[in-house]
Write a protein that holds these residues in place. Structure first.
Motif, mmCIF file in Angstrom:
data_model
loop_
_atom_site.group_PDB
_atom_site.id
_atom_site.type_symbol
_atom_site.label_atom_id
_atom_site.label_comp_id
_atom_site.label_asym_id
_atom_site.label_seq_id
_atom_site.Cartn_x
_atom_site.Cartn_y
_atom_site.Cartn_z
ATOM 1 N N ASP A 107 0.818 -1.213 0.000
ATOM 2 C CA ASP A 107 0.000 0.000 0.000
ATOM 3 C C ASP A 107 0.854 1.268 0.000
ATOM 4 O O ASP A 107 0.484 2.270 -0.603
ATOM 5 N N LYS A 135 -2.756 7.903 -4.956
ATOM 6 C CA LYS A 135 -2.432 6.678 -4.211
ATOM 7 C C LYS A 135 -2.170 6.991 -2.751
ATOM 8 O O LYS A 135 -2.490 6.193 -1.870
ATOM 9 N N MET A 137 -3.708 9.159 -0.955
ATOM 10 C CA MET A 137 -4.989 9.317 -0.275
ATOM 11 C C MET A 137 -5.766 8.008 -0.168
ATOM 12 O O MET A 137 -6.758 7.932 0.534
ATOM 13 N N GLU A 138 -5.317 6.962 -0.847
ATOM 14 C CA GLU A 138 -6.013 5.676 -0.811
ATOM 15 C C GLU A 138 -5.433 4.719 0.216
ATOM 16 O O GLU A 138 -6.075 3.730 0.559
ATOM 17 N N ASN A 139 -4.212 4.968 0.710
ATOM 18 C CA ASN A 139 -3.582 3.960 1.573
ATOM 19 C C ASN A 139 -4.254 3.901 2.944
ATOM 20 O O ASN A 139 -4.917 4.835 3.389
ATOM 21 N N VAL A 140 -4.058 2.770 3.604
ATOM 22 C CA VAL A 140 -4.759 2.483 4.850
ATOM 23 C C VAL A 140 -4.361 3.453 5.964
ATOM 24 O O VAL A 140 -5.190 3.812 6.805
ATOM 25 N N TRP A 142 -3.635 6.676 5.646
ATOM 26 C CA TRP A 142 -4.359 7.924 5.411
ATOM 27 C C TRP A 142 -5.823 7.784 5.836
ATOM 28 O O TRP A 142 -6.397 8.689 6.430
ATOM 29 N N ARG A 143 -6.406 6.629 5.545
ATOM 30 C CA ARG A 143 -7.824 6.415 5.894
ATOM 31 C C ARG A 143 -8.032 6.348 7.408
ATOM 32 O O ARG A 143 -9.140 6.624 7.876
ATOM 33 N N THR A 144 -6.996 5.990 8.179
ATOM 34 C CA THR A 144 -7.142 5.895 9.636
ATOM 35 C C THR A 144 -6.586 7.118 10.362
ATOM 36 O O THR A 144 -6.479 7.113 11.593
ATOM 37 N N ARG A 145 -6.246 8.182 9.637
ATOM 38 C CA ARG A 145 -5.599 9.337 10.260
ATOM 39 C C ARG A 145 -6.467 10.003 11.330
ATOM 40 O O ARG A 145 -5.958 10.684 12.207
#
Length: 199
Positions: A107, A135, A137-140, A142-145
């Motif tokens: 990722d 890419k 903004m798609e990684n795990v 970034w999603r859990t920030r």
């Protein structure tokens, strides 16, 4: 006579040049490429021109399957080093909220990349990679920030999480198409500042 004088003059120039070079203090080698974005003091730096391709090749390789099925891997999985790495893996997983497995590595694997180890015993590192913005903004991570504490360095927001039990730190940030992941807040801030200075 003139030829002999010219020969001695040439030898004198060479000796003077060598003497001057010996008196000049050695300059540390300048780092080029992505390694120039790493804070000073690393014990070991590993670089790749296209880390994403290396990870992809490894994940689909026969060598990986052979290694995981080998007696050598079985022996390694019972070693003290493996158990230490497993402990660090568990601490990182708890602090980050995601396991540092091959899915995460894939990722966050970009093109030009570098990993710098600062304290091998504590597994303190900085990882920096060039990733397209989409890419990133798609990684795990970034999603859990939203589960991380926001910080800022050199005008760039970044995110930090600390596991209170182990004191393991996970920090990451994005600037100018670079994703930076670190296990020390100061190292991450320093890397973001160096990226900003380059821009």
């Amino acid at each position: 006579m003139k030829a002999r004088r010219a020969g001695w003059t040439g030898i004198g120039v060479v000796l003077a040049t060598v003497g001057a070079l010996l008196q000049t203090p050695a300059q540390p080698p300048r780092q080029n490429g992505i390694a120039a974005l790493l804070p000073a003091g690393a014990t070991l730096v590993l670089q790749a021109k296209d880390f994403a391709s290396i990870v992809g090749d490894w994940n689909t390789s026969a060598e990986k399957r052979k290694w995981l099925a080998s007696a050598n891997y079985e022996t390694f999985s019972r070693s003290r080093l493996f158990l230490r790495l497993k402990g660090a893996y568990d601490e990182f997983s708890t602090a980050a909220g995601v396991p540092p497995d091959m899915a995460l590595v894939s990722d966050v694997a970009g093109a030009e990349s570098a990993l710098a180890l600062y304290d091998i015993g504590k597994l303190e590192f900085v990882y920096v990679t060039r990733l397209p913005s989409a890419k990133t903004m798609e990684n795990v991570l970034w999603r859990t920030r939203g589960t991380y504490e926001p910080r800022e360095a050199a005008g760039t927001p970044f995110y930090v999480k600390v596991d209170q039990a182990s004191k393991r730190v996970v920090a990451f940030g994005v600037r100018d198409q670079y994703l930076v992941l670190a296990t020390r807040e100061d190292l991450l801030a320093g890397t973001l500042a160096l990226i900003g200075g380059r821009g």
